[in-house]
Design a protein around this motif. Structure first.
Motif, PDB file in Angstrom:
ATOM      1  N   ASP A 100       4.659  -4.688  -4.396  1.00 59.92           N
ATOM      2  CA  ASP A 100       4.492  -3.239  -4.328  1.00 59.92           C
ATOM      3  C   ASP A 100       3.004  -2.888  -4.375  1.00 59.92           C
ATOM      4  O   ASP A 100       2.248  -3.446  -5.171  1.00 59.92           O
ATOM      5  CB  ASP A 100       5.233  -2.592  -5.504  1.00 59.92           C
ATOM      6  CG  ASP A 100       5.097  -1.090  -5.508  1.00 59.92           C
ATOM      7  OD1 ASP A 100       4.159  -0.611  -6.160  1.00 59.92           O
ATOM      8  OD2 ASP A 100       5.918  -0.427  -4.842  1.00 59.92           O
ATOM      9  N   ALA A 101       2.549  -1.962  -3.508  1.00 57.19           N
ATOM     10  CA  ALA A 101       1.122  -1.657  -3.367  1.00 57.19           C
ATOM     11  C   ALA A 101       0.488  -1.244  -4.675  1.00 57.19           C
ATOM     12  O   ALA A 101      -0.663  -1.594  -4.977  1.00 57.19           O
ATOM     13  CB  ALA A 101       0.924  -0.573  -2.315  1.00 57.19           C
ATOM     14  N   THR A 102       1.228  -0.520  -5.474  1.00 52.62           N
ATOM     15  CA  THR A 102       0.666  -0.037  -6.740  1.00 52.62           C
ATOM     16  C   THR A 102       0.424  -1.183  -7.704  1.00 52.62           C
ATOM     17  O   THR A 102      -0.637  -1.288  -8.333  1.00 52.62           O
ATOM     18  CB  THR A 102       1.618   0.990  -7.396  1.00 52.62           C
ATOM     19  OG1 THR A 102       1.819   2.064  -6.481  1.00 52.62           O
ATOM     20  CG2 THR A 102       1.030   1.514  -8.697  1.00 52.62           C
ATOM     21  N   THR A 103       1.394  -2.098  -7.802  1.00 54.07           N
ATOM     22  CA  THR A 103       1.271  -3.180  -8.787  1.00 54.07           C
ATOM     23  C   THR A 103       0.466  -4.356  -8.270  1.00 54.07           C
ATOM     24  O   THR A 103       0.122  -5.249  -9.020  1.00 54.07           O
ATOM     25  CB  THR A 103       2.667  -3.683  -9.193  1.00 54.07           C
ATOM     26  OG1 THR A 103       3.323  -4.176  -8.020  1.00 54.07           O
ATOM     27  CG2 THR A 103       3.488  -2.544  -9.766  1.00 54.07           C
ATOM     28  N   ASN A 104       0.173  -4.360  -6.982  1.00 51.38           N
ATOM     29  CA  ASN A 104      -0.580  -5.461  -6.398  1.00 51.38           C
ATOM     30  C   ASN A 104      -2.082  -5.191  -6.369  1.00 51.38           C
ATOM     31  O   ASN A 104      -2.846  -6.008  -5.878  1.00 51.38           O
ATOM     32  CB  ASN A 104      -0.072  -5.735  -4.980  1.00 51.38           C
ATOM     33  CG  ASN A 104      -0.456  -7.102  -4.483  1.00 51.38           C
ATOM     34  OD1 ASN A 104      -0.536  -8.030  -5.264  1.00 51.38           O
ATOM     35  ND2 ASN A 104      -0.701  -7.223  -3.196  1.00 51.38           N
ATOM     36  N   ALA A 105      -2.478  -4.018  -6.887  1.00 50.24           N
ATOM     37  CA  ALA A 105      -3.877  -3.601  -6.743  1.00 50.24           C
ATOM     38  C   ALA A 105      -4.832  -4.508  -7.493  1.00 50.24           C
ATOM     39  O   ALA A 105      -6.005  -4.605  -7.135  1.00 50.24           O
ATOM     40  CB  ALA A 105      -4.051  -2.157  -7.229  1.00 50.24           C
ATOM     41  N   GLY A 106      -4.369  -5.187  -8.536  1.00 56.55           N
ATOM     42  CA  GLY A 106      -5.284  -5.977  -9.348  1.00 56.55           C
ATOM     43  C   GLY A 106      -5.508  -7.387  -8.857  1.00 56.55           C
ATOM     44  O   GLY A 106      -6.281  -8.139  -9.447  1.00 56.55           O
ATOM     45  N   SER A 107      -4.837  -7.810  -7.777  1.00 52.60           N
ATOM     46  CA  SER A 107      -4.980  -9.183  -7.289  1.00 52.60           C
ATOM     47  C   SER A 107      -6.373  -9.401  -6.721  1.00 52.60           C
ATOM     48  O   SER A 107      -6.924  -8.520  -6.045  1.00 52.60           O
ATOM     49  CB  SER A 107      -3.933  -9.435  -6.201  1.00 52.60           C
ATOM     50  OG  SER A 107      -4.074 -10.718  -5.655  1.00 52.60           O
ATOM     51  N   PRO A 108      -7.033 -10.546  -6.967  1.00 52.29           N
ATOM     52  CA  PRO A 108      -6.520 -11.718  -7.718  1.00 52.29           C
ATOM     53  C   PRO A 108      -6.623 -11.537  -9.219  1.00 52.29           C
ATOM     54  O   PRO A 108      -7.423 -10.739  -9.700  1.00 52.29           O
ATOM     55  CB  PRO A 108      -7.415 -12.837  -7.220  1.00 52.29           C
ATOM     56  CG  PRO A 108      -8.707 -12.170  -6.907  1.00 52.29           C
ATOM     57  CD  PRO A 108      -8.351 -10.818  -6.369  1.00 52.29           C
ATOM     58  N   TYR A 109      -5.802 -12.368  -9.941  1.00 49.47           N
ATOM     59  CA  TYR A 109      -5.712 -12.258 -11.384  1.00 49.47           C
ATOM     60  C   TYR A 109      -6.268 -13.519 -12.031  1.00 49.47           C
ATOM     61  O   TYR A 109      -6.281 -14.597 -11.432  1.00 49.47           O
ATOM     62  CB  TYR A 109      -4.257 -12.067 -11.820  1.00 49.47           C
ATOM     63  CG  TYR A 109      -3.599 -10.855 -11.219  1.00 49.47           C
ATOM     64  CD1 TYR A 109      -3.736  -9.598 -11.807  1.00 49.47           C
ATOM     65  CD2 TYR A 109      -2.830 -10.965 -10.058  1.00 49.47           C
ATOM     66  CE1 TYR A 109      -3.125  -8.483 -11.248  1.00 49.47           C
ATOM     67  CE2 TYR A 109      -2.220  -9.866  -9.498  1.00 49.47           C
ATOM     68  CZ  TYR A 109      -2.377  -8.621 -10.093  1.00 49.47           C
ATOM     69  OH  TYR A 109      -1.783  -7.517  -9.546  1.00 49.47           O
ATOM     70  N   ALA A 110      -6.665 -13.366 -13.278  1.00 55.23           N
ATOM     71  CA  ALA A 110      -7.216 -14.507 -14.012  1.00 55.23           C
ATOM     72  C   ALA A 110      -6.124 -15.439 -14.536  1.00 55.23           C
ATOM     73  O   ALA A 110      -6.368 -16.623 -14.744  1.00 55.23           O
ATOM     74  CB  ALA A 110      -8.076 -14.023 -15.175  1.00 55.23           C
TER      75      ALA A 110
END
Length: 861
Positions: A42-52
């Motif tokens: 989902d675009a909203t929840t994918n905004a933080g990629s990449p993750y640590a």
């Protein structure tokens, strides 16, 4: 103007430089710590990629349902997880997690609990790839109730493949992979395949895969554990397992799993400090399992070396276990091992245990367990319906060589058991091979034991057929004491023990109470023992049967083959040898047909008794019994004990029958030890009038004995009122010692008013001895004996005893149309009689009595 333009350009360069610096400050953390990339979410929840971390990626995915999304999670670098990466239930189409970048990626942490937690998550694939340099390691170093991966709250249809999964969970319910409880159907349809499942560092997990589950209908079902390397699971003080499907959640909390093509092994010696039973595969509830193609044992996935299990306590070893070692001091613990241990739900769907190999295992223990699972068991089914080897046979030990499975017990009797079964349901055990098995004591006063197939109370139907117990190598199944140059070892030679009661048995069924018991077409070969009091048994079946049409068959079994004999005695032994023994009562039908006995050899003479076929018991319900077409091939035994070829003590029902037909000594039988008796057939039952008994067409010929050994072709002491027919039998070519010799001994007559015993058309010939020699001897009891058409000739004695063609103490009898000649005695005081009648009214007529040679010779007396 020119100066103004230059100033503006300078300011632009400064601004751009500052902007790049700021962007660098913003981007550099992502480049340094962004190791997990998510696409398709989902675009909203994918905004933080990449993750640590994987946890951060899961946390963002959990913010939305992800309906219909195809999500790809790429692990581009190593992550260190400080808390559980929890993935909750969602409505995505799929999630795939894989490494990228052409290198091994590691997701690791010391998380007390679960490094990765599928909390109701479905349709997730973790694919470690293992191609192009890409690989994935999932490692949790935390001990206690911890795991690398947990599936809980109905996490279903997930796949974990081609990964290295590492854990150190040390609590009894912990594992590298954990299947927990379900809420509305269970954690079902998950697939763990082509993975390495092992320890994280030096702290080994207590279980590799463990499942608790919830009571039916929310149990964990339909999961697959396939083609994995499962190794280095161990706990010194608590029971451990490679795959542990427990019943702590209740009945059927696990059911219908597929556990196939995995390898279970230990890469180093394992020392145990407490007396527990350990397993490769442990099933404690459920049904409908497929446990097939697994390899259990060895020291690596290549199938070399051994899994070594040592119960230490205060034990101190010298040398190298198990190849060449000594016990320097101390004591061991009661360590036990069951490779595949199953307690299936009674009455459930059939479970299959096919094509597994259990080999390359060595165990040292204090335990002297000799029944049930013994100290080592290959396959155990305590309850439920099961097929064991019916389509593809299991191998326990190895098909060639010696010492593939080795146990050493520091107390008497510790036994290796190939397959052990119990419960009340149908069990089929077929096509399995056992061999290269050594059960040793650790001193000259202790002996190990062996049982191929064991049951101590199975109450359902059972079929045990086409199994081979003993491979093609000489002395490949060994019990006793193995020593070489003062060292113990799995490849050493058998050394005599001075005690230690234990047993060697191919099939041993105790208290079997089902409706159908079938033991057919099994082969037992290449056994050897150095125990001095070890009992050796091919097949034994006992118990009061409970079915409506109970029957026992033991047909076409081979105790020894033309290329490899049954058993070799490496030391003087006093334990009884029994070929086939059936003592089940209330059976309406018994068959012991077409079996062969051969290859019993000795390094040192023994004193034990032999009984090759034993049908014994007492019940009025035995309607049909058959002992037909059995062969005793070229046996040469060296014992002072008695030898009985066929022993029958069942009471036949008034409307029932016993047939003993066409049994034969093939080539010859030789008994080297003087003493005891040799008897072809013993009948000592008490059957009533109306029953039918036929002893016909048997051939007990070519017998040689020495010294004070009594020989009887038939010893019939049936005390009932049954009428007996003994016809067309052959007793010929006997060379005997100094004791009494009788071709046929009939001690009881038939029923009052009946036709009595008929003893017709038998041949008794070419018999010599040093004591009393009689062709046919009739005892004092009974009403009528009819002897007709018998051929008795060439009987001789070298002693001061009588040689008699027919001797009768019967009160009545008909002795007619018999032919007797060639009787002789070489002793000056010997006597010869064609027919002797001591009492009673007899009709003696039309007999042909030929040459009688002695100082005293009489036709009729």
């Amino acid at each position: 103007m020119k100066q103004i333009l230059q100033s503006l350009q300078m300011r632009r360069r400064v601004w751009l430089t500052r902007l790049c610096f700021v962007l660098g400050l913003l981007v550099s953390p992502l480049l340094a710590y962004g190791q997990v990339t998510v696409t398709g979410a989902d675009a909203t929840t994918n905004a933080g990629s990449p993750y640590a971390t994987l946890k951060a990626a899961f946390d963002n995915i959990n913010l939305a349902s992800q309906t219909g999304n195809v999500i790809v999670i790429s692990v581009t670098g190593n992550t260190t997880e400080t808390a559980s990466a929890v993935l909750n239930a969602g409505t995505w189409t799929s999630i795939t997690i894989s490494p990228t970048g052409g290198a091994t990626r590691t997701i690791s942490g010391g998380v007390t609990g679960h490094l990765i937690d599928f909390n109701g998550a479905d349709n997730v694939t973790i694919d470690g790839l293992n191609t192009g340099g890409d690989a994935l390691v999932i490692s949790n170093t935390a001990t206690g109730n911890s795991s690398a991966l947990r599936l809980t709250n109905d996490a279903s249809n997930n796949t974990i493949t081609k990964c290295m999964l590492q854990g150190s969970g040390s609590s009894a319910g912990a594992g590298v992979i954990m299947f927990a409880t379900g809420t509305a159907g269970g954690n079902d349809g998950n697939n763990i395949n082509n993975c390495n499942i092992t320890a994280a560092g030096s702290n080994l997990p207590i279980n590799a895969v463990v499942s608790t589950g919830s009571a039916s209908p929310n149990g964990n079902s339909g999961n697959t554990i396939n083609a994995n390397n499962i190794f280095d699971y161990f706990n010194a003080g608590t029971a451990s397992a490679g795959v542990n499907l427990s019943n702590t959640g209740g009945a059927n909390s696990n059911t219908g799993w597929t556990i196939t093509n995995n390898r279970f092994y230990q890469t180093a010696n394992r020392s145990y400090t407490a007396g527990n039973t350990h397993n490769a595969i442990l099933i404690q509830t459920g049904s409908g399992y497929d446990i097939s193609g697994n390899v259990i044992g060895f020291a690596n996935a290549s199938g070399t070396g051994t899994t070594n299990m040592i119960g230490v306590n205060t034990l101190v070893l010298g040398g190298t276990f198990p190849t060449s070692y000594t016990i320097t001091s101390g004591t061991s613990v009661t360590l036990r091992y069951v490779a595949i241990s199953c307690t299936f739900t009674a009455g459930g769907t059939v479970s299959n245990i096919q094509g597994n190999t259990i080999s390359g295992i060595a165990l040292l223990t204090l335990s002297g367990a000799s029944t049930g699972n013994g100290i080592f068991c290959g396959i155990s089914v305590a309850s439920g319906i099961a097929n064991i080897g019916t389509t593809t046979g299991n191998t326990i030990g190895a098909t060639t060589g010696v010492g593939s499975i080795y146990t050493a017990c520091t107390s008497t009797g510790g036994s290796i058991v190939g397959i052990n079964v119990g419960g009340a349901n149908t069990i089929n055990i077929q096509n399995n091979t056992m061999g290269a098995i050594s059960a040793s004591g650790t001193s000259a006063t202790i002996s190990g034991g062996f049982v191929g197939v064991e049951s101590t109370g199975h109450s359902g139907n059972i079929t045990i057929s086409n199994n081979t117990i003993g491979n093609a190598t000489a002395e490949n199944i060994r019990t006793g004491y193995l020593l070489s140059l003062g060292n113990l070892g799995n490849a050493n030679t058998l050394t005599s023990t001075t005690g230690g009661t234990s047993a060697m048995a191919g099939i041993r069924m105790t208290s079997s109470t089902g409706n159908i018991l079938a033991y057919n077409n099994n082969t037992m070969r290449g056994w050897a023992t150095s125990g001095t009091v070890i009992a050796v048994t091919g097949i034994s079946s006992a118990g009061t049967m409970t079915g409506t049409t109970p029957s026992v068959t033991a047909n076409s079994n081979a105790m020894g083959t033309s290329s490899l004999g049954f058993v070799r005695y490496a030391a003087a032994n006093s334990g009884a040898l029994t070929g086939i023994s059936v003592t089940n009562t209330v059976a309406t039908s018994h068959q012991i047909n077409g079996n062969d006995f051969r290859g019993i050899t000795y390094a040192v003479a023994g004193s034990h008794a032999h009984t090759y076929i034993n049908l014994a018991g007492a019940t009025a319900a035995n309607n049909v019994s058959q002992i037909n077409n059995n062969t005793f091939t070229n046996l040469s035994v060296n014992t002072t004990g008695s030898v009985t070829f066929i022993n029958h003590t069942y009471d036949i029902a008034a409307t029932g029958s016993l047939t003993v037909d066409n049994n034969a000594i093939v080539t010859a039988f030789n008994k080297g030890g003087a003493g005891g008796t040799v008897t072809g057939f013993i009948n000592s039952s008490g059957s009533p009038a109306g029953a039918t008994f036929n002893l016909t067409n048997n051939n007990f010929s070519n017998i040689t004995v020495t010294g004070a050994t009594t020989v009887d072709g038939v010893n019939n002491t049936d005390g009932g009122t049954i009428n007996k027919n003994l016809s067309n039998n052959i007793f010929s070519n006997w060379t005997c010692g100094t004791s009494q010799v009788r071709g046929m001994r009939i001690n009881f007559g038939g029923g009052a008013g009946g036709s009595g015993n008929t003893i017709n058309n038998n041949t008794i010939s070419n018999i010599s001895g040093g004591g009393v020699v009689q062709g046919i001897s009739i005892g004092t009891s009974g009403t009528i004996h009819t002897l007709s058409g018998n051929l008795i000739h060439t009987l001789s004695s070298s002693g001061a005893s009588a040689v008699t063609g027919i001797f009768s103490d019967s009160p009545t009898g008909n002795i007619q149309n018999n032919k007797i000649y060639g009787l002789s005695s070489s002793s000056a005081s010997g006597t010869v009689f064609g027919i002797t009648v001591n009492s009673g009214a007899h009709n003696i007529s039309n007999n042909l009595i030929g040459t009688l040679t002695a100082s005293t010779a009489t036709g009729n007396a």
